[in-house]
Design a protein around this motif. Structure first.
Motif, PDB file in Angstrom:
ATOM      1  N   ILE A 178      16.164   0.388   5.480  1.00  0.00           N
ATOM      2  CA  ILE A 178      17.120  -0.724   5.440  1.00  0.00           C
ATOM      3  C   ILE A 178      16.530  -1.993   4.819  1.00  0.00           C
ATOM      4  N   PRO A 179      15.302  -2.430   5.207  1.00  0.00           N
ATOM      5  CA  PRO A 179      14.765  -3.661   4.591  1.00  0.00           C
ATOM      6  C   PRO A 179      14.408  -3.507   3.111  1.00  0.00           C
ATOM      7  N   GLU A 180      14.327  -2.268   2.630  1.00  0.00           N
ATOM      8  CA  GLU A 180      13.912  -2.024   1.250  1.00  0.00           C
ATOM      9  C   GLU A 180      15.089  -1.947   0.282  1.00  0.00           C
ATOM     10  N   LEU A 181      16.313  -1.930   0.787  1.00  0.00           N
ATOM     11  CA  LEU A 181      17.482  -1.675  -0.051  1.00  0.00           C
ATOM     12  C   LEU A 181      18.149  -2.972  -0.502  1.00  0.00           C
ATOM     13  N   PRO A 182      18.752  -2.972  -1.684  1.00  0.00           N
ATOM     14  CA  PRO A 182      19.482  -4.156  -2.162  1.00  0.00           C
ATOM     15  C   PRO A 182      20.809  -4.312  -1.420  1.00  0.00           C
ATOM     16  N   GLU A 183      21.376  -5.497  -1.494  1.00  0.00           N
ATOM     17  CA  GLU A 183      22.623  -5.777  -0.776  1.00  0.00           C
ATOM     18  C   GLU A 183      23.765  -4.873  -1.236  1.00  0.00           C
TER      19      GLU A 183
ATOM     20  N   PRO B 287      15.829  -7.283  16.348  1.00  0.00           N
ATOM     21  CA  PRO B 287      15.957  -5.848  16.067  1.00  0.00           C
ATOM     22  C   PRO B 287      17.264  -5.514  15.354  1.00  0.00           C
ATOM     23  N   ILE B 288      17.225  -4.431  14.581  1.00  0.00           N
ATOM     24  CA  ILE B 288      18.381  -3.932  13.842  1.00  0.00           C
ATOM     25  C   ILE B 288      18.634  -2.492  14.276  1.00  0.00           C
TER      26      ILE B 288
ATOM     27  N   THR C 293       6.854 -10.174   8.363  1.00  0.00           N
ATOM     28  CA  THR C 293       7.562  -9.303   7.416  1.00  0.00           C
ATOM     29  C   THR C 293       7.551  -7.832   7.805  1.00  0.00           C
ATOM     30  N   GLY C 294       6.747  -7.434   8.779  1.00  0.00           N
ATOM     31  CA  GLY C 294       6.594  -6.014   9.086  1.00  0.00           C
ATOM     32  C   GLY C 294       7.682  -5.462   9.983  1.00  0.00           C
ATOM     33  N   TRP C 295       7.702  -4.126  10.076  1.00  0.00           N
ATOM     34  CA  TRP C 295       8.683  -3.443  10.913  1.00  0.00           C
ATOM     35  C   TRP C 295       8.039  -2.246  11.607  1.00  0.00           C
TER      36      TRP C 295
ATOM     37  N   LEU D  35       7.516   4.537   5.215  1.00  0.00           N
ATOM     38  CA  LEU D  35       6.765   4.935   6.404  1.00  0.00           C
ATOM     39  C   LEU D  35       5.371   5.459   6.026  1.00  0.00           C
ATOM     40  N   GLU D  36       5.313   6.234   4.973  1.00  0.00           N
ATOM     41  CA  GLU D  36       4.023   6.790   4.559  1.00  0.00           C
ATOM     42  C   GLU D  36       3.072   5.692   4.099  1.00  0.00           C
ATOM     43  N   TYR D  37       3.589   4.738   3.354  1.00  0.00           N
ATOM     44  CA  TYR D  37       2.714   3.685   2.844  1.00  0.00           C
ATOM     45  C   TYR D  37       2.431   2.614   3.904  1.00  0.00           C
ATOM     46  N   ASP D  38       3.297   2.509   4.934  1.00  0.00           N
ATOM     47  CA  ASP D  38       2.996   1.604   6.047  1.00  0.00           C
ATOM     48  C   ASP D  38       1.761   2.040   6.818  1.00  0.00           C
ATOM     49  N   LYS D  39       1.603   3.372   6.939  1.00  0.00           N
ATOM     50  CA  LYS D  39       0.533   3.945   7.756  1.00  0.00           C
ATOM     51  C   LYS D  39       0.644   3.481   9.226  1.00  0.00           C
ATOM     52  N   VAL D  40       1.884   3.287   9.694  1.00  0.00           N
ATOM     53  CA  VAL D  40       2.121   2.869  11.061  1.00  0.00           C
ATOM     54  C   VAL D  40       2.756   4.029  11.815  1.00  0.00           C
ATOM     55  N   PRO D  41       2.294   4.392  13.012  1.00  0.00           N
ATOM     56  CA  PRO D  41       2.899   5.487  13.767  1.00  0.00           C
ATOM     57  C   PRO D  41       4.358   5.213  14.085  1.00  0.00           C
TER      58      PRO D  41
END
Length: 326
Positions: free
Chosen positions: A112-117, A135-136, A156-158, A318-324
């Motif tokens: 969602i945060p990566e997509l254009p309006e 939260p969203i 900026t993170g999620w 998600l892969e590039y975040d490297k966050v569980p």
């Protein structure tokens, strides 16, 4: 710059794959998109092998796959398809160095945060407080009814919190919905939101309403039901209204419980097809009316996601975040 990664979005109907890379400022980019019917393959491994063969020597050596089912110890049993996906088996069978499995709504939410309006249809502006990150909630009916919450981290993170809220009990609100729930209980021991609202329960809902009205049921494609609803057919109209209003009723509950004052994003193929019904004032009212907490709901904007490849972008993020994912 990180190496490319194979990403997948595996639902109850279609299998989607792409190759992801990082673009400007780390933004995920996807290419080589492939969409295949799941019915074309006996096992998920066969679908993945077919895509890898298509890529040939340029295929990435690692993958992140988002699947419609709960992930437990690197293994997923799809909720609406008879597939079991296992990370170790995929690595052995498909020649990948590493495979990571996540719930499909973790990927959907992270997109969602990566997509254009213009990837969204705004159905309710609300009055969001942009001075604070909230939260969203991301949820909606496709083949099933997935649900996840985006939780802001820092500036900026999620982080993504997944769950199985689609399998909570269906909550009737009108005499017609109560009659439907009672009729479904004759053939289903548990009447979930997913059964009533998603594509997987379409025939069951249609048949139940026909039985209630004493009409002979005939299997009908959902697109035709929507056309008949617009022409005034009472049962088809009821199906569209129950699904649209029930979806926003369920999402209102989840937004209230999760404090999702950053907004609600309605997703899924069924939601896209019912966009006009979801945007109707009667459906929006179902979202807002929460007794003494109705004022709490007023600031929350509602958007419908209209981008079919969103989960592939989210899987890459998600892969590039490297966050569980939790």
């Amino acid at each position: 710059m990180a190496d490319p990664v194979l990403v997948g979005d595996i639902g109850g109907t279609n299998v989607r794959f792409a190759v992801a890379s990082q673009g400007f400022a780390g933004k995920p980019l996807i290419s080589d998109i492939s969409v295949m019917p799941g019915d074309d393959f006996a096992e998920f491994d066969d679908a993945l092998s077919a895509y890898l063969n298509k890529l040939g020597k340029n295929a990435p050596r690692r993958a992140l796959i988002a699947l419609a089912g709960p992930v437990q110890k690197g293994r997923v049993k799809l909720t609406n398809r008879d597939w079991i996906v296992d990370t170790q088996r995929l690595q052995e069978n498909c020649g990948l160095a590493s495979v990571r499995l996540v719930n499909d709504y973790a990927a959907m939410a992270r997109a969602i945060p990566e997509l254009p309006e213009d990837a969204f249809r705004l159905v309710r502006e609300g009055r969001p407080d942009h001075s604070v990150r909230h939260p969203i909630l991301v949820s909606g009916p496709g083949t099933g009814l997935g649900m996840a919450t985006l939780i802001p981290v820092g500036a900026t993170g999620w982080r993504v919190l997944t769950g199985e809220g689609g399998h909570a009990a269906f909550a009737p609100s009108t005499p017609r919905e109560w009659a439907l729930a009672e009729k479904l209980r004759e053939t289903h021991s548990y009447v979930s939101r997913e059964l009533v609202l998603s594509g997987s329960g379409f025939d069951a809902v249609h048949k139940a309403l026909c039985d209630i009205d004493g009409v002979v049921w005939e299997k009908t494609h959902p697109a035709k039901v929507e056309d008949l609803a617009r022409q005034g057919d009472p049962i088809c109209r009821d199906i569209c209204e129950i699904k649209a209003r029930g979806t926003l009723y369920a999402l209102g509950d989840a937004a209230l419980m999760n404090g999702a004052r950053g907004g609600v994003v309605v997703t899924g193929g069924v939601a896209e097809e019912l966009a006009d019904w979801i945007a109707a004032p009667e459906a929006i009212d179902r979202f807002l009316q929460r007794g003494p907490m109705s004022d709490y709901m007023q600031p929350i904007p509602i958007r419908i996601l209209m981008a079919g490849e969103a989960a592939l972008i989210g899987a890459a993020a998600l892969e590039y975040d490297k966050v569980p994912v939790r």
